[in-house]
Design a protein around this motif. Structure first.
Motif, PDB file in Angstrom:
ATOM      1  N   GLU A 170      24.466  65.486  -1.301  1.00 44.77           N
ATOM      2  CA  GLU A 170      24.668  64.241  -2.541  1.00 44.77           C
ATOM      3  C   GLU A 170      23.816  64.450  -3.729  1.00 44.77           C
ATOM      4  OE1 GLU A 170      26.885  62.388  -2.407  1.00 44.77           O
ATOM      5  OE2 GLU A 170      27.550  62.443  -0.229  1.00 44.77           O
ATOM      6  N   PRO A 171      24.041  64.230  -5.068  1.00 38.36           N
ATOM      7  CA  PRO A 171      23.559  64.222  -6.063  1.00 38.36           C
ATOM      8  C   PRO A 171      21.978  63.700  -5.878  1.00 38.36           C
ATOM      9  CG  PRO A 171      25.547  63.802  -6.848  1.00 38.36           C
ATOM     10  CD  PRO A 171      25.426  63.509  -5.300  1.00 38.36           C
ATOM     11  N   GLY A 172      20.800  64.020  -6.465  1.00 36.93           N
ATOM     12  CA  GLY A 172      19.578  63.661  -6.211  1.00 36.93           C
ATOM     13  C   GLY A 172      18.943  63.943  -4.869  1.00 36.93           C
ATOM     14  N   ASP A 191      18.391  72.356   2.327  1.00 33.71           N
ATOM     15  CA  ASP A 191      18.874  71.054   1.881  1.00 33.71           C
ATOM     16  C   ASP A 191      18.971  70.073   2.652  1.00 33.71           C
ATOM     17  OD1 ASP A 191      21.406  70.787   3.573  1.00 33.71           O
ATOM     18  OD2 ASP A 191      21.816  72.787   2.972  1.00 33.71           O
ATOM     19  N   GLU A 192      19.257  69.037   2.062  1.00 32.29           N
ATOM     20  CA  GLU A 192      19.353  67.498   2.955  1.00 32.29           C
ATOM     21  C   GLU A 192      20.752  66.915   3.034  1.00 32.29           C
ATOM     22  OE1 GLU A 192      16.870  64.980   0.541  1.00 32.29           O
ATOM     23  OE2 GLU A 192      14.824  65.799   1.563  1.00 32.29           O
ATOM     24  N   THR A 194      31.406  62.766   6.433  1.00 27.74           N
ATOM     25  CA  THR A 194      31.022  62.312   5.221  1.00 27.74           C
ATOM     26  C   THR A 194      31.005  63.512   4.022  1.00 27.74           C
ATOM     27  OG1 THR A 194      28.735  62.714   5.724  1.00 27.74           O
ATOM     28  CG2 THR A 194      29.755  60.542   6.042  1.00 27.74           C
ATOM     29  N   GLN A 195      31.575  64.589   4.210  1.00 24.55           N
ATOM     30  CA  GLN A 195      31.607  65.754   3.252  1.00 24.55           C
ATOM     31  C   GLN A 195      32.210  65.370   2.063  1.00 24.55           C
ATOM     32  OE1 GLN A 195      33.252  69.346   5.081  1.00 24.55           O
ATOM     33  NE2 GLN A 195      34.019  69.921   3.132  1.00 24.55           N
ATOM     34  N   PRO A 196      31.361  65.647   1.095  1.00 24.60           N
ATOM     35  CA  PRO A 196      31.838  65.328  -0.087  1.00 24.60           C
ATOM     36  C   PRO A 196      33.200  65.905  -0.776  1.00 24.60           C
ATOM     37  CG  PRO A 196      29.640  65.973  -0.166  1.00 24.60           C
ATOM     38  CD  PRO A 196      29.932  66.378   0.969  1.00 24.60           C
TER      39      PRO A 196
END
Length: 524
Positions: free
Chosen positions: A385-387, A407-408, A433-435
């Motif tokens: 996710e962004p951020g 990555d997180e 929850t894959q973007p």
């Protein structure tokens, strides 16, 4: 019918037999020549000894020490022959005026045959007094080869001429040598037969892996590479090693062919999808509707771009097997990571980190490693996710340099961790929850990363926890040469809740003085 060369088995056996036969023949020939010379020397010495004996008797007779009245040469010859013991192949003859007067009382065949040879008697009687005593060779009708010595004997006051003759039938003297060497020839022939039988069996045993290799190669087709040389037929020698090497080669060929077939099948499937999409839209486009035409054109260009990327990735994987795929050169780890970070910070809104680095110089292909790290970053961007944090790092561990991207993101299921490195392999969404928009890849990115690592004689290690994040680590030799990879990668199984690979977690306990503090991007 064309001439067919002898089999390897026959050529080996022929070479062994011919070499052995020549060796035996040479040894036998040399032995025969030595024995022949020794026999001729014995004949020569024996005849010279007879000359000394007649000279001794003549001296004693001249002194009157023989106990016999000497009236003529016959008396001297009688005294000499009476005390003479001829050798088995030797004959002693006393001639008076060219006639046989005295012979030893011997039953030897050579004595009887030589004293009755008129040609020998005539040749011996022809030696005149005053001529030097010498050995002579004579060939007669009854004896092809006679060696003899004739010593003239005269007594003062007697008109008679005597000859003391010692003769040897050379052919009879050579018979023991000939018998011995005929026996040697028979034994050698039997030995050659035995060597041939044993050699035939041994050569067959040694060459059996080659025959198995031939039959296996004949059974192998382009669609069936499953046959192998039976392991129980392979000995622990060079031929056995060849068989095992061929089995390994067949394993590699089979795996390569399977990969190629799978690549073609998967590439055909992947290429068929955009082609079908473009064709379907082109068939349905309304040429009179400008908006529909523009929309269809944009879609076709997008699909063609996806096809181009797919083709480029396939070509990249094909090139990865070439020896010149990587061009190692001295690279500073810190500079390499900084260059990668400069290239990726614009790819997404993330909290970019260089959490560990080093000023060590290693032998790498900077372009290929940069390509692999950027691919890992791009992969991380798809599933974060962004951020969130996307961290790069590099450390020296013994003979290895380890470069990672952490990555997180959503993490990777355990059953997907090997499949994602395969060509066209994709992992599943572990937590749902894959973007959106993250499934448009062809599944070749991680395969390219793995190919780059293998081209550097290294490997890719994966540490991941579902819902926490993943870390991909390139483990590469510092010197550019292959090293032993039995040592496990630290951090391949991180503790629950941790998103850092061990390489990063260990940054607080550096093993070299060039490890830097954590750098955060963008700066706060």
């Amino acid at each position: 019918m064309p001439w067919r060369p002898l089999s390897v088995r026959a050529r080996i056996l022929t070479a062994v037999l011919v070499t052995t036969a020549l060796g035996m023949l040479g040894a036998g020939g040399v032995s025969y020549l030595i024995a022949r010379e020794q026999t001729l020397d014995n004949i020569r010495n024996s005849l010279l000894q007879e000359n000394e004996e007649i000279n001794t008797v003549a001296t004693l007779a001249g002194r009157g020490e023989t106990g016999r009245t000497i009236t003529g040469p016959g008396d001297v010859l009688w005294l000499a022959i009476k005390s003479s013991v001829p050798d088995p192949d030797e004959a002693i003859i006393g001639l008076v005026n060219g006639q046989v007067e005295w012979v030893p009382s011997s039953e030897e065949p050579s004595q009887k045959s030589l004293e009755n040879d008129p040609e020998l008697i005539a040749a011996a009687a022809a030696v005149r007094p005053g001529a030097p005593v010498q050995l002579q060779r004579l060939s007669t009708a009854g004896h092809p080869d006679i060696a003899f010595m004739s010593v003239p004997v005269q007594v003062k006051g007697s008109p008679d001429l005597g000859h003391y003759v010692a003769a040897v039938d050379v052919r009879l003297a050579f018979q023991p040598i000939i018998r011995t060497h005929l026996t040697y020839a028979g034994v050698a022939l039997v030995a050659l037969v035995a060597i041939g039988i044993v050699g035939y069996q041994v050569a067959g045993k040694l060459l059996s892996p080659l025959r198995s290799l031939r039959s296996t190669a004949q059974r192998i087709t382009e669609t069936d590479l499953s046959d192998r040389i039976p392991v129980d037929e392979l000995a622990g020698d060079e031929v056995g090693d060849l068989g095992r090497t061929m089995n390994s080669m067949l394993d590699r060929l089979s795996a390569s062919f399977d990969n190629q077939r799978r690549l073609l099948d998967d590439a055909g499937h992947e290429l068929k999808t955009p082609i079908t999409i473009v064709r379907g839209h082109l068939e349905l486009v309304d040429p009179n509707d400008p908006a529909d035409v523009i929309e269809t054109r944009d879609l076709a260009i997008e699909e063609l771009d996806r096809m181009r990327r797919l083709v480029d990735e396939i070509l990249m994987l094909a090139k990865a097997r070439r020896p010149d795929f990587v061009q190692p050169e001295p690279v500073v780890v810190a500079d390499l990571l900084a260059g990668v970070l400069d290239k990726v910070i614009a790819l997404g809104d993330r909290r970019w980190l260089i959490e560990s680095t080093s000023n060590e110089v290693v032998q790498l292909d900077p372009q290929r490693i940069t390509q692999a790290l950027i691919q890992l970053v791009a992969n991380a961007l798809k599933f974060t996710e962004p951020g969130s944090v996307v961290a790069l790092g590099g450390r020296i561990y013994g003979p290895e340099v380890r470069l990672w991207v952490r990555d997180e993101g959503i993490g990777i299921h355990a059953e997907d961790r090997s499949r994602i490195f395969e060509r066209f392999g994709r992992g599943s969404d572990p937590i749902g929850t894959q973007p959106p928009g993250t499934d448009d890849g062809a599944g070749l990115g991680l395969a390219i990363v793995d190919a780059i690592a293998q081209a550097h004689h290294g490997r890719v290690a994966l540490s991941s926890e579902v819902g926490v994040g993943s870390a991909f680590t390139l483990c590469l030799p510092r010197t550019g040469r292959s090293i032993d990879h039995d040592e496990p990668v630290a951090g391949s199984d991180p503790p629950p809740g941790s998103t850092r690979p061990a390489a990063a977690a260990d940054a607080t306990t550096p093993d070299d003085a060039t490890t830097r503090e954590t750098v955060t991007w963008p700066p706060s």
